[in-house]
Design an enzyme around this catalytic site. Sequence first.
Site, PDB file in Angstrom:
ATOM      1  N   PRO A 202       0.789  -1.232   0.000  1.00 42.98           N
ATOM      2  CG  PRO A 202      -0.002  -1.012   2.177  1.00 42.98           C
ATOM      3  CD  PRO A 202       0.720  -1.967   1.273  1.00 42.98           C
ATOM      4  CG  ASP A 225       0.567   0.205 -11.249  1.00 39.42           C
ATOM      5  OD1 ASP A 225       0.851  -0.160 -12.402  1.00 39.42           O
ATOM      6  OD2 ASP A 225      -0.246  -0.385 -10.519  1.00 39.42           O
ATOM      7  CE  LYS A 247      -3.162   0.009 -16.205  1.00 35.34           C
ATOM      8  NZ  LYS A 247      -3.990  -1.143 -15.983  1.00 35.34           N
ATOM      9  CB  ALA A 309      -5.471  -0.684  -0.836  1.00 39.21           C
ATOM     10  CG  MET A 360     -10.220   2.075  -8.038  1.00 39.92           C
ATOM     11  SD  MET A 360     -10.142   1.008  -9.481  1.00 39.92           S
ATOM     12  CE  MET A 360     -10.504  -0.594  -8.785  1.00 39.92           C
TER      13      MET A 360
HETATM   14  N1  SAH Z   1      -3.899  -3.706  -6.626  1.00 38.70           N
HETATM   15  C1  SAH Z   1      -4.177  -2.663  -5.677  1.00 38.70           C
HETATM   16  C2  SAH Z   1      -5.434  -1.902  -6.007  1.00 38.70           C
HETATM   17  C3  SAH Z   1      -5.341  -1.096  -7.276  1.00 38.70           C
HETATM   18  S1  SAH Z   1      -6.820  -0.213  -7.648  1.00 38.70           S
HETATM   19  C4  SAH Z   1      -4.241  -3.248  -4.255  1.00 38.70           C
HETATM   20  O1  SAH Z   1      -4.242  -4.463  -4.101  1.00 38.70           O
HETATM   21  O2  SAH Z   1      -4.262  -2.466  -3.308  1.00 38.70           O
HETATM   22  C5  SAH Z   1      -6.439   1.377  -6.990  1.00 38.70           C
HETATM   23  C6  SAH Z   1      -7.230   1.622  -5.731  1.00 38.70           C
HETATM   24  O3  SAH Z   1      -6.610   0.980  -4.640  1.00 38.70           O
HETATM   25  C7  SAH Z   1      -7.309   3.053  -5.311  1.00 38.70           C
HETATM   26  O4  SAH Z   1      -8.335   3.739  -6.007  1.00 38.70           O
HETATM   27  C8  SAH Z   1      -7.641   2.926  -3.840  1.00 38.70           C
HETATM   28  O5  SAH Z   1      -8.999   2.621  -3.654  1.00 38.70           O
HETATM   29  C9  SAH Z   1      -6.847   1.702  -3.466  1.00 38.70           C
HETATM   30  N2  SAH Z   1      -5.559   2.028  -2.865  1.00 38.70           N
HETATM   31  C10 SAH Z   1      -4.332   1.673  -3.290  1.00 38.70           C
HETATM   32  N3  SAH Z   1      -3.381   2.119  -2.443  1.00 38.70           N
HETATM   33  C11 SAH Z   1      -4.016   2.750  -1.436  1.00 38.70           C
HETATM   34  C12 SAH Z   1      -3.586   3.423  -0.248  1.00 38.70           C
HETATM   35  N4  SAH Z   1      -2.290   3.506   0.065  1.00 38.70           N
HETATM   36  N5  SAH Z   1      -4.524   3.956   0.558  1.00 38.70           N
HETATM   37  C13 SAH Z   1      -5.827   3.874   0.253  1.00 38.70           C
HETATM   38  N6  SAH Z   1      -6.286   3.265  -0.855  1.00 38.70           N
HETATM   39  C14 SAH Z   1      -5.391   2.691  -1.693  1.00 38.70           C
END
Ligand code: SAH
Length: 442
Positions: A202, A225, A247, A309, A360
């Site tokens: 994250p 990304d 992305k 995340a 998202m």
């Molecule tokens: N593959 C990633 C998700 C990618 S989609 C995963 O597994 O986390 C992108 C979305 O992930 C963002 O719109 C948000 O909702 C979330 N996201 C990714 N990093 C984040 C973070 N550090 N804090 C909060 N939301 C996060």
Amino acid sequence: MFFDLAGRKVAVAGEGLAADRRAEIARSAGAQVVRLAATATAADFRGAAAAFISTGTLEGDTVLQRAAKAAGVPVNVADRPALCDFILPAIVDRDGVVVAISTGGASPTLARVLRGRIEAALPERMGALAKLAKTFRAQANALIPDMAQRRGFWRRLVEGPAARLALAGDEAGARRVALGELDAVRRRLSPVGIAHIVGAGPGDPDLLTLRAAQLLQEADAILHDELVPAAILGRARRDAEMISVGKRKGSVGRAQPDIEAELVRRVRAGQTVVRLKAGDPFIFGRGGEEVDALRAAGLPVSVVPGITAALGCAASAGIPLTHRRFASAVTFVTGHRADGGTDEAWPSLAAQGHTLAIYMGATEAAFVRDRLLDAGTDPITPVAIVENGTRPDERVSTGQLSDLARLAASHTRGDAGPSLIIVGEVAALAAAAGQPLLAEVS
Ligand code: SAH
């Protein structure tokens, strides 16, 4: 910087333990040490590669430091960082393989502790391994013109069977194995690389997996990304080629087929490619499509999971996603219709005792709220929005479902980071309304 002092003049001015110690270090690096008295002048320093000063008084040190500088010689004054052009780091020396540790003067004790750890981690015969590499250097560079192939050879040499033999003390055996490998590389017609689809977690670099960190050190190229923060990219091998493939929600980035084509092209050319994705590659990451593309091309691919995340945000906001009293299920769902969300899914998610981690979703907060309310979720169900979860600029808002759109507004400003929405009873536990998870011990 590692300075080659072999055969060069090094001036050591002053007396006492610190001066003696420095003279000894310089001598062990092959320098010709000239000891100078506290009355030395610029002329005495002239021609030296470096000067060490230790008179015991600030006045004495300052006078000599000026003299050395007048002679154009870089100076180190014992225990006076302000007078130093360079410092002496704590070092670990394995027969020519040297690790230097500096805290920039902040804490010599910390440097010593780190040195102890590195001493413990570095095999005793590291020097023998370096010598082995040295004997093959010219040969390998001449025989393997292709850079990626050459790096592959070196990596095998310092990590593979030859290295294990060298570290075990069998230098002749190590040389034999290395020769065999050199020959094998030379005869291989077309090298094939590998792609690793890697989850970066994250955002907090300490939440990388050990394997992810290791692969970042091995990659020839890293396609990342935009969401992956600089603190993580900084862990990559210094001369890895870094390619941002965009992305980020709101920006277009490179089209997915484009990214897949680039992965295939680079692996075919023999590169070790890391496709670095935010969170986990298989959670809303399109990692599956990249794996398919590589498999279809008959190329090797591995997947390295990352902390997604939802898990990172939940942990740092203090929200248990399941809880014996409040939630017996958790679902990762996208709030974004274009990313696979469908209206049909919502009714099954609306039940009580069910936590939703919505990716998202911040820009779609009104839509998410309406779907859940339509499906029968109680409007007073607790919600939390975690922006930039696990990063230094993490920000958490809490409230109830009926308020979701208003709460989300402050997380969708122009410069907002990624945010995750958590819906469910457990969201009310978010760091107990602003209190830190661990009470600070005073
Ligand atoms: N593959 C990633 C998700 C990618 S989609 C995963 O597994 O986390 C992108 C979305 O992930 C963002 O719109 C948000 O909702 C979330 N996201 C990714 N990093 C984040 C973070 N550090 N804090 C909060 N939301 C996060």
